[in-house]
Design a protein around this motif. Structure first.
Motif, PDB file in Angstrom:
ATOM      1  N   ALA A   1      11.962  12.901   1.519  1.00 34.87           N
ATOM      2  CA  ALA A   1      11.826  13.844   2.635  1.00 34.87           C
ATOM      3  C   ALA A   1      10.938  15.023   2.228  1.00 34.87           C
ATOM      4  O   ALA A   1      10.077  15.468   3.002  1.00 34.87           O
ATOM      5  N   GLU A   2      11.132  15.522   1.030  1.00 35.47           N
ATOM      6  CA  GLU A   2      10.306  16.628   0.539  1.00 35.47           C
ATOM      7  C   GLU A   2       8.864  16.182   0.353  1.00 35.47           C
ATOM      8  O   GLU A   2       7.928  16.909   0.690  1.00 35.47           O
ATOM      9  N   ALA A   3       8.662  14.973  -0.141  1.00 36.99           N
ATOM     10  CA  ALA A   3       7.301  14.450  -0.306  1.00 36.99           C
ATOM     11  C   ALA A   3       6.609  14.336   1.049  1.00 36.99           C
ATOM     12  O   ALA A   3       5.433  14.692   1.183  1.00 36.99           O
ATOM     13  N   ALA A   4       7.321  13.851   2.047  1.00 37.73           N
ATOM     14  CA  ALA A   4       6.745  13.744   3.398  1.00 37.73           C
ATOM     15  C   ALA A   4       6.389  15.128   3.931  1.00 37.73           C
ATOM     16  O   ALA A   4       5.316  15.326   4.511  1.00 37.73           O
TER      17      ALA A   4
ATOM     18  N   GLY B   1       0.085  19.652   3.842  1.00 39.07           N
ATOM     19  CA  GLY B   1      -1.080  19.766   2.962  1.00 39.07           C
ATOM     20  C   GLY B   1      -0.783  20.482   1.656  1.00 39.07           C
ATOM     21  O   GLY B   1      -1.648  21.155   1.113  1.00 39.07           O
ATOM     22  N   GLN B   2       0.431  20.339   1.150  1.00 40.12           N
ATOM     23  CA  GLN B   2       0.840  21.015  -0.079  1.00 40.12           C
ATOM     24  C   GLN B   2       1.052  20.008  -1.212  1.00 40.12           C
ATOM     25  O   GLN B   2       2.095  19.988  -1.849  1.00 40.12           O
ATOM     26  N   ASP B   3       0.065  19.183  -1.464  1.00 42.65           N
ATOM     27  CA  ASP B   3       0.188  18.133  -2.470  1.00 42.65           C
ATOM     28  C   ASP B   3      -1.076  18.116  -3.343  1.00 42.65           C
ATOM     29  O   ASP B   3      -1.774  17.109  -3.428  1.00 42.65           O
TER      30      ASP B   3
ATOM     31  N   ALA C   1       3.326  13.884  -4.268  1.00 43.54           N
ATOM     32  CA  ALA C   1       4.051  13.438  -3.072  1.00 43.54           C
ATOM     33  C   ALA C   1       3.446  12.136  -2.544  1.00 43.54           C
ATOM     34  O   ALA C   1       4.173  11.194  -2.211  1.00 43.54           O
ATOM     35  N   LYS C   2       2.126  12.068  -2.487  1.00 43.28           N
ATOM     36  CA  LYS C   2       1.449  10.848  -2.032  1.00 43.28           C
ATOM     37  C   LYS C   2       1.832   9.667  -2.919  1.00 43.28           C
ATOM     38  O   LYS C   2       2.131   8.571  -2.431  1.00 43.28           O
ATOM     39  N   SER C   3       1.842   9.878  -4.218  1.00 47.26           N
ATOM     40  CA  SER C   3       2.188   8.818  -5.165  1.00 47.26           C
ATOM     41  C   SER C   3       3.624   8.360  -4.991  1.00 47.26           C
ATOM     42  O   SER C   3       3.904   7.152  -5.000  1.00 47.26           O
TER      43      SER C   3
END
Length: 85
Positions: A14-17, A23-25, A30-32
């Motif tokens: 959920a945090e990664a999404a 746009g905080q990655d 998070a994408k990985s």
């Protein structure tokens, strides 16, 4: 260390999404994580389908299902992210 619990994994995804949406990655963590979760689920489906195929006496119907799932896995390898999320 060890595996995350289901709750920890749910929270991390959920945090990664959220990070991706906002746009905080900057380091693509998070994408990985999201991509690895998608690929793990796909490979788990493949494993389950192989088991089912073997238990079914290797029927042609189950072979077709297995072949389609294998193509989905191959497609993901050639074009990462196109089928995910």
């Amino acid at each position: 260390m060890g595996r995350p619990t289901k709750q920890e994994l749910t929270e991390a995804l959920a945090e990664a999404a959220r990070m991706r949406e906002q746009g905080q990655d900057p380091n693509h963590i998070a994408k990985s994580l999201l991509n690895h979760d998608y690929r793990l689920k796909l490979l788990e489906q493949l494993y389950d389908q192989v088991e089912h195929y073997l238990r079914s006496g290797q029927s042609s119907t189950e072979h077709s299902k297995l072949t389609r799932l294998m193509e989905k896995v191959r497609s993901e390898e050639r074009h990462p992210g196109l089928d995910s999320h």
